[in-house]
Design a protein around this motif. Structure first.
Motif, PDB file in Angstrom:
ATOM      1  N   GLY B  45       0.654  -1.135  -0.011  1.00 39.65           N
ATOM      2  CA  GLY B  45       0.055  -0.086   0.121  1.00 39.65           C
ATOM      3  C   GLY B  45       0.938   1.166  -0.024  1.00 39.65           C
ATOM      4  O   GLY B  45       0.383   2.234   0.318  1.00 39.65           O
ATOM      5  N   LYS B  46       1.977   1.104  -0.744  1.00 39.80           N
ATOM      6  CA  LYS B  46       2.994   2.529  -0.570  1.00 39.80           C
ATOM      7  C   LYS B  46       2.262   3.447  -1.351  1.00 39.80           C
ATOM      8  O   LYS B  46       2.233   4.613  -0.840  1.00 39.80           O
ATOM      9  CB  LYS B  46       4.307   1.892  -1.198  1.00 39.80           C
ATOM     10  CG  LYS B  46       5.327   1.439  -0.534  1.00 39.80           C
ATOM     11  CD  LYS B  46       6.686   1.682  -1.133  1.00 39.80           C
ATOM     12  CE  LYS B  46       7.043   1.152  -2.403  1.00 39.80           C
ATOM     13  NZ  LYS B  46       6.667  -0.415  -2.332  1.00 39.80           N
ATOM     14  N   THR B  47       1.619   3.148  -2.277  1.00 39.27           N
ATOM     15  CA  THR B  47       1.282   4.386  -3.271  1.00 39.27           C
ATOM     16  C   THR B  47      -0.076   5.032  -2.967  1.00 39.27           C
ATOM     17  O   THR B  47      -0.038   6.147  -2.693  1.00 39.27           O
ATOM     18  CB  THR B  47       1.230   3.717  -4.782  1.00 39.27           C
ATOM     19  OG1 THR B  47       2.233   3.328  -5.234  1.00 39.27           O
ATOM     20  CG2 THR B  47       0.807   4.906  -5.772  1.00 39.27           C
ATOM     21  N   THR B  48      -0.802   4.220  -2.246  1.00 35.54           N
ATOM     22  CA  THR B  48      -2.036   4.581  -1.558  1.00 35.54           C
ATOM     23  C   THR B  48      -1.709   5.670  -0.425  1.00 35.54           C
ATOM     24  O   THR B  48      -2.061   6.619  -0.176  1.00 35.54           O
ATOM     25  CB  THR B  48      -2.999   3.611  -1.393  1.00 35.54           C
ATOM     26  OG1 THR B  48      -3.167   2.717  -2.588  1.00 35.54           O
ATOM     27  CG2 THR B  48      -4.204   4.245  -0.722  1.00 35.54           C
ATOM     28  N   THR B  49      -0.762   5.074   0.336  1.00 35.31           N
ATOM     29  CA  THR B  49      -0.481   5.793   1.445  1.00 35.31           C
ATOM     30  C   THR B  49       0.093   7.035   1.437  1.00 35.31           C
ATOM     31  O   THR B  49      -0.110   8.031   1.884  1.00 35.31           O
ATOM     32  CB  THR B  49       0.751   4.919   2.495  1.00 35.31           C
ATOM     33  OG1 THR B  49       0.078   3.508   2.879  1.00 35.31           O
ATOM     34  CG2 THR B  49       0.979   5.640   3.715  1.00 35.31           C
ATOM     35  N   LEU B  50       1.204   7.101   0.343  1.00 32.47           N
ATOM     36  CA  LEU B  50       1.793   8.249  -0.067  1.00 32.47           C
ATOM     37  C   LEU B  50       0.906   9.141  -0.559  1.00 32.47           C
ATOM     38  O   LEU B  50       0.945  10.571  -0.326  1.00 32.47           O
ATOM     39  CB  LEU B  50       3.130   8.051  -0.940  1.00 32.47           C
ATOM     40  CG  LEU B  50       4.091   7.339  -0.329  1.00 32.47           C
ATOM     41  CD1 LEU B  50       5.222   6.928  -1.551  1.00 32.47           C
ATOM     42  CD2 LEU B  50       4.897   8.153   0.453  1.00 32.47           C
ATOM     43  N   THR B  51       0.007   8.829  -1.127  1.00 29.83           N
ATOM     44  CA  THR B  51      -1.137   9.527  -1.968  1.00 29.83           C
ATOM     45  C   THR B  51      -1.762  10.414  -0.830  1.00 29.83           C
ATOM     46  O   THR B  51      -1.919  11.722  -0.900  1.00 29.83           O
ATOM     47  CB  THR B  51      -2.188   9.065  -2.580  1.00 29.83           C
ATOM     48  OG1 THR B  51      -1.176   8.233  -3.812  1.00 29.83           O
ATOM     49  CG2 THR B  51      -3.180   9.790  -3.346  1.00 29.83           C
ATOM     50  N   GLY B  52      -2.179   9.527   0.421  1.00 35.10           N
ATOM     51  CA  GLY B  52      -3.062  10.275   1.518  1.00 35.10           C
ATOM     52  C   GLY B  52      -2.087  11.187   2.124  1.00 35.10           C
ATOM     53  O   GLY B  52      -2.521  12.447   2.327  1.00 35.10           O
ATOM     54  N   ILE B  53      -0.893  11.070   2.348  1.00 36.25           N
ATOM     55  CA  ILE B  53       0.262  11.959   3.024  1.00 36.25           C
ATOM     56  C   ILE B  53       0.310  13.335   2.225  1.00 36.25           C
ATOM     57  O   ILE B  53       0.406  14.503   2.882  1.00 36.25           O
ATOM     58  CB  ILE B  53       1.402  11.308   3.526  1.00 36.25           C
ATOM     59  CG1 ILE B  53       1.315  10.166   4.569  1.00 36.25           C
ATOM     60  CG2 ILE B  53       2.520  12.242   4.056  1.00 36.25           C
ATOM     61  CD1 ILE B  53       2.356   9.095   4.639  1.00 36.25           C
ATOM     62  N   ILE B  54       0.632  12.950   0.822  1.00 36.52           N
ATOM     63  CA  ILE B  54       1.061  14.238   0.030  1.00 36.52           C
ATOM     64  C   ILE B  54      -0.281  15.064   0.320  1.00 36.52           C
ATOM     65  O   ILE B  54       0.046  16.340   0.201  1.00 36.52           O
ATOM     66  CB  ILE B  54       1.309  13.858  -1.332  1.00 36.52           C
ATOM     67  CG1 ILE B  54       2.775  12.878  -1.270  1.00 36.52           C
ATOM     68  CG2 ILE B  54       1.359  14.779  -2.382  1.00 36.52           C
ATOM     69  CD1 ILE B  54       2.888  12.034  -2.571  1.00 36.52           C
ATOM     70  N   ASN B  55      -1.253  14.668  -0.077  1.00 37.10           N
ATOM     71  CA  ASN B  55      -2.404  15.432   0.049  1.00 37.10           C
ATOM     72  C   ASN B  55      -2.787  16.252   1.121  1.00 37.10           C
ATOM     73  O   ASN B  55      -3.263  17.491   1.208  1.00 37.10           O
ATOM     74  CB  ASN B  55      -3.895  14.535  -0.279  1.00 37.10           C
ATOM     75  CG  ASN B  55      -4.145  14.365  -1.771  1.00 37.10           C
ATOM     76  OD1 ASN B  55      -3.547  15.276  -2.779  1.00 37.10           O
ATOM     77  ND2 ASN B  55      -4.543  13.427  -2.172  1.00 37.10           N
ATOM     78  N   LEU B  56      -2.215  15.846   2.372  1.00 38.50           N
ATOM     79  CA  LEU B  56      -2.366  16.547   3.446  1.00 38.50           C
ATOM     80  C   LEU B  56      -1.151  17.683   3.438  1.00 38.50           C
ATOM     81  O   LEU B  56      -1.360  18.458   4.430  1.00 38.50           O
ATOM     82  CB  LEU B  56      -2.286  15.583   4.776  1.00 38.50           C
ATOM     83  CG  LEU B  56      -3.462  14.882   4.850  1.00 38.50           C
ATOM     84  CD1 LEU B  56      -3.379  13.983   6.157  1.00 38.50           C
ATOM     85  CD2 LEU B  56      -4.866  15.861   5.067  1.00 38.50           C
ATOM     86  N   LEU B  57       0.125  17.470   2.862  1.00 37.26           N
ATOM     87  CA  LEU B  57       1.116  18.262   3.132  1.00 37.26           C
ATOM     88  C   LEU B  57       1.328  19.213   1.970  1.00 37.26           C
ATOM     89  O   LEU B  57       2.185  20.216   1.861  1.00 37.26           O
ATOM     90  CB  LEU B  57       2.407  17.327   3.457  1.00 37.26           C
ATOM     91  CG  LEU B  57       2.610  16.507   4.788  1.00 37.26           C
ATOM     92  CD1 LEU B  57       3.716  15.771   4.509  1.00 37.26           C
ATOM     93  CD2 LEU B  57       2.297  17.476   5.763  1.00 37.26           C
ATOM     94  N   LYS B  58       0.610  19.146   0.730  1.00 39.57           N
ATOM     95  CA  LYS B  58       0.947  19.742  -0.452  1.00 39.57           C
ATOM     96  C   LYS B  58       0.579  21.308  -0.567  1.00 39.57           C
ATOM     97  O   LYS B  58       1.349  21.559  -1.290  1.00 39.57           O
ATOM     98  CB  LYS B  58       0.335  18.968  -1.658  1.00 39.57           C
ATOM     99  CG  LYS B  58      -1.164  18.982  -1.928  1.00 39.57           C
ATOM    100  CD  LYS B  58      -1.888  18.302  -3.075  1.00 39.57           C
ATOM    101  CE  LYS B  58      -3.304  18.697  -2.971  1.00 39.57           C
ATOM    102  NZ  LYS B  58      -3.901  17.818  -3.946  1.00 39.57           N
ATOM    103  N   ASP B  59      -0.152  21.579   0.283  1.00 36.49           N
ATOM    104  CA  ASP B  59      -0.539  23.183   0.258  1.00 36.49           C
ATOM    105  C   ASP B  59       0.573  23.773   1.223  1.00 36.49           C
ATOM    106  O   ASP B  59       0.809  24.921   1.002  1.00 36.49           O
ATOM    107  CB  ASP B  59      -1.612  23.359   0.959  1.00 36.49           C
ATOM    108  CG  ASP B  59      -3.107  23.031  -0.144  1.00 36.49           C
ATOM    109  OD1 ASP B  59      -2.880  22.576  -1.003  1.00 36.49           O
ATOM    110  OD2 ASP B  59      -3.989  22.535   0.562  1.00 36.49           O
ATOM    111  N   GLU B  60       1.170  22.917   2.075  1.00 35.27           N
ATOM    112  CA  GLU B  60       2.148  23.542   2.883  1.00 35.27           C
ATOM    113  C   GLU B  60       3.619  23.639   2.399  1.00 35.27           C
ATOM    114  O   GLU B  60       4.516  24.552   2.505  1.00 35.27           O
ATOM    115  CB  GLU B  60       2.123  22.940   4.090  1.00 35.27           C
ATOM    116  CG  GLU B  60       3.001  23.702   5.408  1.00 35.27           C
ATOM    117  CD  GLU B  60       2.595  22.925   6.750  1.00 35.27           C
ATOM    118  OE1 GLU B  60       1.707  22.120   6.505  1.00 35.27           O
ATOM    119  OE2 GLU B  60       3.461  23.130   7.637  1.00 35.27           O
TER     120      GLU B  60
END
Lengths: 114, 224
Positions: B45-60
Motif C-alpha cells: 500500500g505504498k502508493t495509496t499511503t503516499l497519496t494520502g500523506i501528500i494530499n495533507l502536506l501539498k498546500d504547505e
C-alpha cells in the motif's frame, strides 16, 4: 538479483582502484563476506563471471571469497556465541542484550593485478 | 613474465555508496530539502499511503515524488493524478534497489531542480535489497501491511534496523488475519528500539494525518 547489483558496486570500486594504480589487467579479486550479510556466494560468482566479461581489463578475472563467521557478544554474561545457530538470544543466559561482533562484513580484501 | 602484484584494498563494498549518500545528504541539508525514502514489500500500500500523506502536506510544502520501479510508469502516473504533484518514474534497469547515485540523478531529473521542500522516494518494493544501500535520504520509512504477517521484522531484520519509522497498514482487515499487533511491534522494537510506529489504514485514511504531522515536524527540524 541483489547479487548482481552488489557485483556492479564491487566492479566500480575495482575499476577506480585499477586506474589509480596504473593496472593493465585485474587477474583476481578477493572478497571477505560475513555469513549474515545475506549474500549467497554461488550467486555472486555467477553474476561476477558474467559481469567481468563486459570489462576489457577484467576478462576471466577470478573472484575469491573468504567467509567470516558471524559471532554475537552478550553484554550481560560477556560470552561470545555463534550467531547463525542462536540468533539474537544468548544461549548461556537467555539474554536479548546482545550485539553482533562480526559477520556482516562485505569487504574487498585485495586484488591481484598486472 | 608479466609483473604480477597484489594490491591490498581492505575497503567495504558499501563504503563508496555510503560516501556518496553522505555527500547527497549534506547537499540536501544546504538546500533545505527533506528526502524521505519509503520502503516496503510489493502490495503493502505504498502508493495509496503516499497519496494520502501528500494530499495533507501539498498546500504547505513544495513536493516532488520519485517512483522507483524495475519497469513501467504506473505508480508515477497514479500519484500524479491523485495528488497533482510532480511525480517522475525512475527505472532501475532490472536492479532491485536504488543507490545514492541513482537517487541523485533522479533528484536532478525533477523539473524544479532545487525548488522542493519535500522529495519522496518510493523505493523498489522489496524488504531485502533497498535496506543495504543508503540512498542519501534524511529519513527511512517502512510500510508493513497486516496480510504480510507480524513476523516480517524477524525475517527481514536489516529493513527494520535502518527504518526510522514504520507504518503498519491495512489495520481494517486485522480481524481476518492471524496478526498480533503487540507482537509485531515487539518484533520491530526488538530490532530497533528507537523506532516510531504508526497504525494506519491508507484506504479509509485512518492514522494518515498523524503520520503527516510527524513528517511535517521532521521537515521543520531538518531545516533548522
Amino acid at each position: 538479483m541483489h547479487e548482481l547489483g552488489v557485483v556492479f558496486h564491487v566492479i566500480d570500486q575495482i575499476e577506480e582502484l585499477a586506474e589509480e594504480n596504473n593496472v593493465t589487467h585485474v587477474n583476481s579479486v578477493t572478497l571477505q563476506i560475513g555469513t549474515v550479510t545475506g549474500i549467497i556466494p554461488d550467486y555472486l560468482i555467477d553474476c561476477w563471471n558474467w559481469a567481468v566479461s563486459k570489462h576489457d581489463n577484467m576478462t576471466d578475472c577470478r573472484l575469491i571469497i573468504e567467509k567470516i563467521e558471524a559471532i554475537t557478544h552478550c553484554k550481560d554474561c560477556k560470552q561470545n556465541y555463534n550467531t547463525i545457530i542462536y540468533g539474537k538470544k544468548c544461549p548461556y543466559c537467555q539474554s536479548d542484550n546482545t550485539y553482533l561482533l562480526q559477520g556482516n562484513e562485505f569487504m574487498i580484501k585485495e586484488m591481484e593485478v598486472i | 613474465m608479466e609483473n604480477i602484484r597484489i594490491i591490498e584494498v581492505k575497503q567495504s563494498v558499501f563504503a563508496a555508496n555510503d560516501k556518496r549518500a553522505a555527500e547527497l545528504r549534506q547537499s540536501l541539508k544546504e538546500k533545505k530539502i527533506f528526502l524521505l525514502n519509503v520502503m516496503s514489500s510489493p502490495g503493502s500500500g505504498k502508493t495509496t499511503t503516499l497519496t494520502g500523506i501528500i494530499n495533507l502536506l501539498k498546500d504547505e510544502f513544495r513536493i516532488g515524488v520519485m517512483e522507483a520501479d524495475i519497469d513501467s510508469d504506473v505508480d508515477a502516473r497514479t500519484v500524479s493524478a491523485l495528488t497533482g504533484v510532480e511525480a517522475i518514474q525512475l527505472h532501475t534497469g532490472g536492479m532491485c534497489h536504488l543507490d545514492a547515485d541513482m537517487t541523485r540523478q533522479g533528484i536532478e531529473a525533477l523539473s524544479n531542480k532545487d525548488g522542493y521542500d519535500l522529495i519522496i522516494l518510493e523505493n523498489v518494493g522489496n524488504l531485502v535489497c533497498p535496506a543495504e544501500f543508503d540512498t542519501g535520504a534524511v529519513r527511512n520509512m517502512c510500510i508493513l501491511s497486516v496480510p504480510e504477517g507480524d513476523d516480517k521484522p524477524l525475517k527481514y531484520p536489516l529493513m527494520f534496523e535502518v527504518s526510522n519509522f514504520v507504518l503498519i497498514n491495512k489495520i481494517d482487515v486485522l480481524d481476518y488475519f492471524d496478526f498480533d499487533m503487540d507482537k509485531c511491534k515487539e518484533n520491530i522494537r526488538y530490532r530497533n528500539p528507537n523506532v516510531d510506529i504508526f497504525e494506519i489504514c491508507a484506504k479509509n485514511g485512518q492514522g494518515i494525518s498523524e503520520v503527516a504531522d510527524y513528517i511535517r515536524d521532521l521537515i521543520y527540524e531538518w531545516r533548522k
